[in-house]
Every structure is written in C-alpha cells, then in structure tokens.
Write a protein that holds these residues in place. Structure first.
Motif, short mmCIF file in Angstrom:
data_model
loop_
_atom_site.label_atom_id
_atom_site.label_comp_id
_atom_site.label_asym_id
_atom_site.label_seq_id
_atom_site.Cartn_x
_atom_site.Cartn_y
_atom_site.Cartn_z
N LEU A 2 15.98 5.85 -39.63
CA LEU A 2 14.85 5.00 -39.25
C LEU A 2 15.41 3.75 -38.59
CD1 LEU A 2 12.85 5.26 -42.58
CD2 LEU A 2 12.19 6.28 -40.39
N LYS A 3 14.84 3.40 -37.46
CA LYS A 3 15.28 2.22 -36.72
C LYS A 3 14.11 1.23 -36.64
CE LYS A 3 18.15 3.19 -33.12
NZ LYS A 3 18.51 3.48 -31.72
N LEU A 4 14.35 0.01 -37.06
CA LEU A 4 13.29 -1.00 -37.04
C LEU A 4 13.62 -2.10 -36.04
CD1 LEU A 4 10.63 -2.05 -38.33
CD2 LEU A 4 12.05 -3.37 -39.91
N TYR A 5 12.81 -2.19 -35.00
CA TYR A 5 12.92 -3.30 -34.06
C TYR A 5 12.14 -4.47 -34.64
CZ TYR A 5 14.70 0.02 -30.64
OH TYR A 5 15.46 0.97 -29.99
N GLY A 6 12.83 -5.60 -34.83
CA GLY A 6 12.15 -6.73 -35.46
C GLY A 6 12.79 -8.04 -35.09
N TYR A 7 12.38 -9.06 -35.79
CA TYR A 7 12.90 -10.41 -35.59
C TYR A 7 12.83 -11.06 -36.96
CZ TYR A 7 13.12 -15.23 -33.78
OH TYR A 7 13.47 -16.53 -33.51
N TRP A 8 13.87 -11.80 -37.31
CA TRP A 8 13.97 -12.29 -38.69
C TRP A 8 12.73 -13.03 -39.16
CZ3 TRP A 8 15.03 -17.70 -40.04
CH2 TRP A 8 15.07 -18.55 -38.92
N ARG A 9 12.11 -13.81 -38.27
CA ARG A 9 10.98 -14.63 -38.70
C ARG A 9 9.63 -13.99 -38.39
NH1 ARG A 9 12.20 -20.95 -37.69
NH2 ARG A 9 12.44 -21.49 -39.88
N SER A 10 9.62 -12.82 -37.78
CA SER A 10 8.35 -12.13 -37.52
C SER A 10 7.75 -11.72 -38.86
CB SER A 10 8.57 -10.90 -36.65
OG SER A 10 7.53 -9.96 -36.87
N SER A 11 6.57 -12.22 -39.11
CA SER A 11 5.88 -11.95 -40.37
C SER A 11 5.56 -10.46 -40.49
CB SER A 11 4.61 -12.79 -40.39
OG SER A 11 3.89 -12.63 -41.54
N ALA A 12 5.21 -9.85 -39.37
CA ALA A 12 4.84 -8.43 -39.38
C ALA A 12 6.08 -7.56 -39.61
CB ALA A 12 4.16 -8.08 -38.06
N ALA A 13 7.24 -7.95 -39.06
CA ALA A 13 8.47 -7.20 -39.31
C ALA A 13 8.89 -7.35 -40.77
CB ALA A 13 9.59 -7.69 -38.38
N TYR A 14 8.71 -8.54 -41.30
CA TYR A 14 9.02 -8.85 -42.70
C TYR A 14 8.21 -7.92 -43.63
CZ TYR A 14 9.54 -12.44 -46.56
OH TYR A 14 9.79 -13.14 -47.72
N ARG A 15 6.94 -7.68 -43.32
CA ARG A 15 6.13 -6.73 -44.11
C ARG A 15 6.78 -5.36 -44.17
NH1 ARG A 15 0.96 -7.72 -40.33
NH2 ARG A 15 0.53 -9.86 -40.94
N VAL A 16 7.22 -4.90 -43.01
CA VAL A 16 7.78 -3.54 -42.94
C VAL A 16 9.12 -3.47 -43.65
CG1 VAL A 16 8.56 -1.70 -41.41
CG2 VAL A 16 6.50 -3.00 -40.84
N ARG A 17 9.93 -4.53 -43.54
CA ARG A 17 11.20 -4.53 -44.28
C ARG A 17 10.94 -4.40 -45.78
NH1 ARG A 17 12.57 -8.98 -40.55
NH2 ARG A 17 12.28 -10.48 -42.25
N ILE A 18 9.94 -5.13 -46.28
CA ILE A 18 9.61 -5.02 -47.71
C ILE A 18 9.20 -3.58 -48.04
CG2 ILE A 18 7.99 -5.74 -49.53
CD1 ILE A 18 7.79 -8.47 -48.03
N GLY A 64 11.52 13.62 -34.41
CA GLY A 64 11.31 13.72 -32.96
C GLY A 64 11.33 12.38 -32.25
N GLY A 65 11.86 11.34 -32.93
CA GLY A 65 11.91 10.03 -32.28
C GLY A 65 10.56 9.36 -32.15
N VAL A 66 9.63 9.72 -33.03
CA VAL A 66 8.29 9.12 -32.96
C VAL A 66 8.41 7.60 -33.08
CG1 VAL A 66 7.88 9.56 -35.42
CG2 VAL A 66 5.96 9.13 -33.92
N ARG A 67 7.66 6.91 -32.23
CA ARG A 67 7.66 5.44 -32.22
C ARG A 67 6.31 4.97 -32.75
NH1 ARG A 67 9.49 6.50 -26.80
NH2 ARG A 67 7.49 5.74 -26.01
N VAL A 68 6.37 4.09 -33.75
CA VAL A 68 5.13 3.58 -34.34
C VAL A 68 5.11 2.05 -34.23
CG1 VAL A 68 3.62 3.56 -36.35
CG2 VAL A 68 5.16 5.50 -35.98
N ALA A 69 4.09 1.53 -33.55
CA ALA A 69 3.88 0.09 -33.44
C ALA A 69 2.90 -0.34 -34.54
CB ALA A 69 3.30 -0.24 -32.07
N GLN A 70 2.77 -1.63 -34.70
CA GLN A 70 1.83 -2.25 -35.66
C GLN A 70 2.29 -2.06 -37.10
OE1 GLN A 70 -0.87 -4.22 -35.32
NE2 GLN A 70 -0.80 -4.23 -33.10
N SER A 71 2.56 -3.17 -37.76
CA SER A 71 3.13 -3.11 -39.11
C SER A 71 2.32 -2.26 -40.07
CB SER A 71 3.29 -4.54 -39.66
OG SER A 71 2.05 -5.20 -39.72
N LEU A 72 0.99 -2.37 -40.04
CA LEU A 72 0.21 -1.60 -41.02
C LEU A 72 0.18 -0.11 -40.68
CD1 LEU A 72 -2.76 -3.92 -42.03
CD2 LEU A 72 -0.41 -3.88 -42.84
N ALA A 73 0.25 0.20 -39.40
CA ALA A 73 0.35 1.62 -39.02
C ALA A 73 1.70 2.18 -39.47
CB ALA A 73 0.17 1.78 -37.51
N ILE A 74 2.73 1.35 -39.40
CA ILE A 74 4.05 1.78 -39.86
C ILE A 74 4.04 2.02 -41.37
CG2 ILE A 74 6.47 1.07 -40.14
CD1 ILE A 74 6.15 -0.58 -37.52
#
Lengths: 216, 216
Positions: A2-18, A64-74
């Motif tokens: 699993l590969k997560l594109y994010g940014y340390w201070r992005s609140s939405a990325a932080y949700r997915v990391r948790i 299959g390399g599916v890409r999912v945007a939006q933290s809640l969809a992830i």
C-alpha cells in the motif's frame, strides 16, 4: 504494498495514517509538499494519479494498482478489503452515528479551513490575518460543539467500546488542527477525554504529523 | 416509516431524496426552513433531534427511531438496511471510485458554497456580491473539473452501468446548484451527459427541488 501519498500536516492524510495503523497494515509513504513548487499536488505527476489534486491518495498495488482519493473513501475501502480489525461498529445504526460525526468533521469543518481556502481568503478576497483566524475558529467551534453533543451517546466509551476506529481517526486530526490554531477547547470535555485515551496509543503516535519523515 | 427532515433547495437533502426514490422507499418529508425564523435548523425542536443543526436528517421509526445526520451517512445507512436495489457497485475498488467522486462533491465543493458560508462571507467579512459569486464559481469549477476527469473511467456509462446510484445522487444536485449560479458547464461534457440520462428518470424528477411541497 500500500502506498500513501500524503503530507505530514494534511489532516486528511493523518486520518488515513491512523486507520492504516489501527488495522496494522504496512504502507509506504510518498510525500507531496502542499506549498513547495506552487503545491506539488498540482504538478503533472501527481495530477495524473489524482485529478482532484488533493491529498491523500492510496495506491493498492496488490489490487491492480487501484488508486483511491478522499480520506473517507480510503478508510471505507480499507474496511472492505481488510475487515479485521474493524474500524466501524457492526450494527448499521451505530455505523451511521459514527459516519455522521466523521462526515461532519470531514465535510463541514475541515474543508472550510483547508490551506487552499485560507489562501483564497487572503489572496483573492484580501481578508486580513485576524479575520482569517476568526473564520478558522468559527467553523471549528461550530463543528466541535456538534461533535461534543454527539459524543454524549458514547457515554465515555470509544466508538468501538474499548477500541478507537473510524471516528477517532477523524476526530484526533481535527483536534490537532484546533490546538494548532489556538482554539479554546474548554467547552468540549468529551472530545478532549476521547483524545486523551487515543493519543498515547502507538497507532496515533506513529501517525502524528511531527512523527512523519517529511515533517519540518 | 422513514421521515426525512429537509428543505427543497438543500443540495444535501436533494441527494437523499434521490437515493430514497432510487430504492423505491416511501418516506414522509418534514420541511425545515433554512432562512425563516433565523433558520429553523437552529430552533430548539430541530436542534434536539440533530445537534449539527444542518439538513438533512433521517429518522427511521421502524428501527427504534434511529436518527441519522449527514447525507452520505444516510445513504450508506439506507444501503445497509435496504440493500436492494444497490446504489453502490459490488466491487470494493469500484465502490471506492464512486465514493471518492461523491466525497469530492460533498467535502470539497458543496460545503464551501453552503448558505451559511455565503452568509458569513457577506456579513462577517463584508465580501461584495460579485466577489461572492466568483468564490462560488471558483469552487464549483475546480470540483467539476476533477469529477469530469474522474468520469473518464466510466466511459459513458452510469455508475452502475445502466443504472444511476450513489454517485448520481450526489452529482445531479451539485449540477443543479451550478446551473442556478450560472456556472459555465461547457468544460464538463461527461457530467452534462450523465445528468441528461438521469434527470428524466422518475426518481430524479420527484426529488427535484421544484417538485417539493415546500418549494417557493
């Protein structure tokens, strides 16, 4: 992987990391800097992966390399693909309460205070810093007050009883932002108590903005 | 009986009306006027039901009177309680694509242009009407451009092949708003084509703002 594109201070990325940590899933992080180069999320490379030009993005290479945007969809995707441990309760009515609180944060608080919106207020509308901070705190205060009332139903428990899940993955990043902008939290004792139970847990510690490799 | 608290022009309530109609579920509507009485959603009666003070709210009287706030939480709840006909595809990767587009609308377009936000821009920040309309169109244009790119994967089909579902329930109300504010739609042929297939359907006709009893 699993590969997560994010940014340390992005609140939405932080949700997915948790969420990933709570599920015990290994993942590789790819930092996308929200300010450098005019915002790397607008660069051709990232845009080709995610036309929304927002973070985060999950790439599931096993599937299959599916890409999912939006933290809640992830998070919903992770819940469907890796159902154990669950991040949502089993009962539909309880799931709905969790989603309603999480969506309140994700729809009605966070997007109004997102970096791109604050930038628009300054640059396009000429809003001064003081008024911009009042805007920020206004939406946080409205949102947290609603969540605080909603938490009454949990009666001091976490959203999965003794375990945190989907709700806490959304709430703790929002609280992090509120503290960062010096919002007064005295009126939200249930939220503060819930955070105090979650924040010492490894899943949350490892997901914290300051713990990320791209933190500055 | 399902009871839906809404407002004819609330985009989020419009989504849920479409979803209920697509599932063929009977429901009773309770109008809550977003402007009258300083906004009836802030009145004590409604606030006691939904501390978020936003529309819509679903009350499921058959299921212990469970109250569900947030349009997408309501649609997920309906999908779990009344799974047939489904509004989401069966495959997790496809479900994720639908949710990511719907959440883009629900998180990153609509909340920025919600009535309470436009009111704040005018009354608290003194933003003139022209700049406020530019704000509105800016977020719609960014959002629809991203959705337009995302729809490429559907290759002219609806989100359930020949049937509309969760995605269309979010997209058509957003398009309604875009038209109402005279946004230029020339750059979004896939969105316009998808809407042209949905709008004549009874589920969408009956959900349209102008078809509601409280329409003015």
């Amino acid at each position: 992987m699993l590969k997560l594109y994010g940014y340390w201070r992005s609140s939405a990325a932080y949700r997915v990391r948790i969420a990933l940590n709570l599920k015990g899933l290994a993942y590789q992080q790819v930092p996308v800097h929200l300010v450098k180069d005019g915002g790397q999320q607008h660069g051709a490379d990232y845009r080709a992966l995610n036309p929304q030009q927002l973070l985060p993005l999950l790439v599931d290479e096993e599937n299959g390399g599916v890409r999912v945007a939006q933290s809640l969809a992830i998070i919903e995707y992770l819940e469907e693909i890796f159902p154990v441990p669950a991040l949502l309760p089993a009962d539909p009515a309880e799931r709905a309460q969790v989603r309603a609180l999480a969506l309140h944060i994700a729809c009605d608080v966070h997007p109004l205070n997102n970096l791109r919106v604050l930038q628009y207020l300054s640059s396009e509308l000429g809003v001064a810093d003081e008024a911009k901070n009042a805007w920020y705190r206004h939406w946080v205060a409205l949102g947290l007050a609603a969540v605080e009332e909603g938490l009454a139903a949990f009666d001091g428990r976490l959203s999965l009883g003794e375990r945190p899940g989907y709700l806490e993955a959304c709430l703790i990043p929002q609280l992090y932002n509120a503290r960062r902008f010096n919002c007064d939290l005295a009126a939200y004792p249930r939220i503060v108590a819930m955070a105090a139970r979650c924040e010492p847990l490894e899943a949350f510690q490892l997901a914290a903005p300051e713990a990320q490799a791209d933190a500055q």
